[in-house]
Design an enzyme around this catalytic site. Structure first.
Site, short mmCIF file in Angstrom:
data_model
loop_
_atom_site.label_atom_id
_atom_site.label_comp_id
_atom_site.label_asym_id
_atom_site.label_seq_id
_atom_site.Cartn_x
_atom_site.Cartn_y
_atom_site.Cartn_z
N ASP A 1 0.84 -1.21 0.00
CA ASP A 1 0.00 0.00 0.00
C ASP A 1 0.88 1.26 0.00
O ASP A 1 0.68 2.17 -0.80
CB ASP A 1 -0.97 0.02 1.20
N ASP B 1 -5.23 2.57 6.80
CA ASP B 1 -6.06 2.76 8.00
C ASP B 1 -5.42 3.65 9.06
O ASP B 1 -4.22 3.92 9.03
CB ASP B 1 -6.34 1.41 8.65
N ASP C 1 7.09 3.66 3.56
CA ASP C 1 7.34 4.78 4.46
C ASP C 1 8.84 4.76 4.82
O ASP C 1 9.66 5.23 4.05
CB ASP C 1 6.42 4.58 5.67
#
Ligand code: IMP
Length: 178
Positions: free
Chosen positions: A98, A157, A101
């Site tokens: 997704d 989320d 980072d």
């Protein structure tokens, strides 16, 4: 204090555009070969579903759930909560994430999967936050580069919520007590 949506960062149209672009690119890059797509749960379930529909190749799809230990020191270990169902040796593997980072989870995951002797292994991510990187990692397919902001929606989320949004938004603290 709760959170509210502050602003839209990535629209449905933009997401659809990059899924089509990456799907076509993967189809061209692996022409004549079967690929093995790994959906890294939970965040990439929506991206995998959209991307896979733009890939015109023989394809296996599998799911994996992992977490990396983020203590004071990176141990290089990923904890596997759900492993793959099939052997990937000799397969052309694409890890579908997704967001990248710090890059720690993916770099550990890639190292671990490489020990299983796939024919090739590449990384595909919907979103990339390069300014947060703690370890260098080569990403082969990127949907969209984003600034250093915490985003939710489109599978991403905050404590299990907001995954169902079809676009990506930035949250802010709600000033109103309720
Ligand atoms: P990394 O090991 O720091 O690259 O961790 C990547 C994981 O952190 C992603 O798969 C997400 O689960 C989570 N993450 C990082 N940034 C965000 C964000 O902005 N929103 C939601 N989840 C995020």
């Amino acid at each position: 204090m709760g959170k509210v949506v502050d602003h839209l960062l990535v629209s449905k149209e933009e997401i659809e555009e990059f899924c089509e672009r990456i799907g076509k690119q993967i189809t061209a890059d692996y022409a004549g070969h079967e690929i093995y797509l790994i959906c890294v749960l939970k965040g990439s379930f929506m991206f995998l579903a959209d991307l896979a529909r733009h890939i015109d190749l023989p394809c296996m799809i599998d799911f994996m759930a992992v977490s990396s230990y983020k203590g004071e020191k990176s141990t290089g270990v990923v904890k596997i909560h759900k492993d793959l169902d099939y052997d990937i040796s000799g397969k052309n593997v694409i890890i579908v994430e997704d967001i990248v980072d710090t890059g720690l989870t993916l770099s550990h995951l890639k190292n671990m999967l490489t020990t299983r002797n796939p024919a090739s292994i590449r990384i595909c991510t919907a979103f990339d936050k390069p300014s947060r990187r703690l370890t260098p990692i080569h990403i082969d397919y990127i949907g969209k580069e984003i600034p250093d902001e915490f985003i939710v929606g489109y599978g991403l989320d905050l404590d299990g919520r907001y995954r169902n949004l079809s676009e990506v938004v930035v949250l802010r603290d709600d000033d109103v007590e309720n």
